[in-house]
Design a protein around this motif. Structure first.
Motif, PDB file in Angstrom:
ATOM      1  N   ALA A   1       3.296  -3.956   9.513  1.00  0.00           N
ATOM      2  CA  ALA A   1       3.150  -5.124   9.009  1.00  0.00           C
ATOM      3  C   ALA A   1       2.175  -5.416   7.751  1.00  0.00           C
ATOM      4  O   ALA A   1       2.400  -6.075   6.933  1.00  0.00           O
ATOM      5  N   VAL A   2       1.408  -4.347   7.720  1.00  0.00           N
ATOM      6  CA  VAL A   2       0.386  -4.380   6.411  1.00  0.00           C
ATOM      7  C   VAL A   2       1.239  -3.958   5.033  1.00  0.00           C
ATOM      8  O   VAL A   2       1.263  -4.879   4.185  1.00  0.00           O
ATOM      9  N   PRO A   3       1.782  -2.815   5.117  1.00  0.00           N
ATOM     10  CA  PRO A   3       2.660  -2.876   3.710  1.00  0.00           C
ATOM     11  C   PRO A   3       3.847  -3.833   3.561  1.00  0.00           C
ATOM     12  O   PRO A   3       3.927  -4.542   2.388  1.00  0.00           O
ATOM     13  N   ARG A   4       4.496  -4.490   4.581  1.00  0.00           N
ATOM     14  CA  ARG A   4       5.232  -5.969   4.398  1.00  0.00           C
ATOM     15  C   ARG A   4       4.479  -7.045   3.756  1.00  0.00           C
ATOM     16  O   ARG A   4       5.053  -7.735   3.069  1.00  0.00           O
ATOM     17  N   ALA A   5       3.228  -7.104   4.314  1.00  0.00           N
ATOM     18  CA  ALA A   5       2.326  -8.351   3.929  1.00  0.00           C
ATOM     19  C   ALA A   5       1.844  -8.183   2.569  1.00  0.00           C
ATOM     20  O   ALA A   5       1.859  -8.915   1.549  1.00  0.00           O
ATOM     21  N   LEU A   6       1.641  -6.880   2.054  1.00  0.00           N
ATOM     22  CA  LEU A   6       1.286  -6.645   0.853  1.00  0.00           C
ATOM     23  C   LEU A   6       2.400  -6.376  -0.406  1.00  0.00           C
ATOM     24  O   LEU A   6       2.217  -6.208  -1.434  1.00  0.00           O
ATOM     25  N   ARG A   7       3.841  -6.412   0.273  1.00  0.00           N
ATOM     26  CA  ARG A   7       4.915  -6.260  -0.558  1.00  0.00           C
ATOM     27  C   ARG A   7       5.115  -4.951  -1.338  1.00  0.00           C
ATOM     28  O   ARG A   7       5.018  -4.798  -2.513  1.00  0.00           O
ATOM     29  N   VAL A   8       4.749  -3.947  -0.306  1.00  0.00           N
ATOM     30  CA  VAL A   8       4.545  -2.631  -0.864  1.00  0.00           C
ATOM     31  C   VAL A   8       5.663  -2.045  -0.061  1.00  0.00           C
ATOM     32  O   VAL A   8       5.971  -1.878   1.167  1.00  0.00           O
ATOM     33  N   THR A   9       6.427  -1.065  -0.862  1.00  0.00           N
ATOM     34  CA  THR A   9       7.574  -0.197  -0.153  1.00  0.00           C
ATOM     35  C   THR A   9       6.726   1.043   0.352  1.00  0.00           C
ATOM     36  O   THR A   9       5.873   1.711  -0.376  1.00  0.00           O
ATOM     37  N   GLY A  10       7.365   1.547   1.402  1.00  0.00           N
ATOM     38  CA  GLY A  10       6.679   2.965   1.947  1.00  0.00           C
ATOM     39  C   GLY A  10       5.528   2.805   2.679  1.00  0.00           C
ATOM     40  O   GLY A  10       4.956   1.601   2.672  1.00  0.00           O
ATOM     41  N   PRO A  11       4.808   3.762   3.681  1.00  0.00           N
ATOM     42  CA  PRO A  11       3.765   3.672   4.479  1.00  0.00           C
ATOM     43  C   PRO A  11       2.421   3.621   3.739  1.00  0.00           C
ATOM     44  O   PRO A  11       2.479   4.175   2.543  1.00  0.00           O
TER      45      PRO A  11
END
Length: 85
Positions: free
Chosen positions: A60-70
């Protein structure tokens, strides 16, 4: 009101930690925004290891920050451990 990216419960801003990406050389590092005023997009999470584990499992953290990858959440985990002492 903000939503925790781990448990998805809404809570007051003061009850949550804000996580942001901070530029560090060539890469960006995930840091805890203690004052809640760092620039950039933030992800909010309850300051508990359980919510961090849920957020990590759900990615959820990468998705919330709109970042690709872990993202490396070890710094956040260390912050929570220091806070519990």
């Amino acid at each position: 009101m903000r939503t925790c990216v781990g448990c998805r419960e809404r809570d007051q801003r003061s009850a949550l930690l804000r996580l942001v990406l901070e530029p560090s050389g060539r890469e960006e590092v995930l840091v805890v925004d203690m004052r809640g005023c760092l620039p950039g997009r933030g992800a909010w999470i309850h300051p508990t290891p359980a919510c961090l584990a849920l957020a990590e499992r759900r990615r959820a953290v990468p998705r919330a920050l709109r970042v690709t990858g872990p993202l490396d959440l070890s710094g956040v985990r260390e912050h929570l451990e220091r806070r519990d002492r």
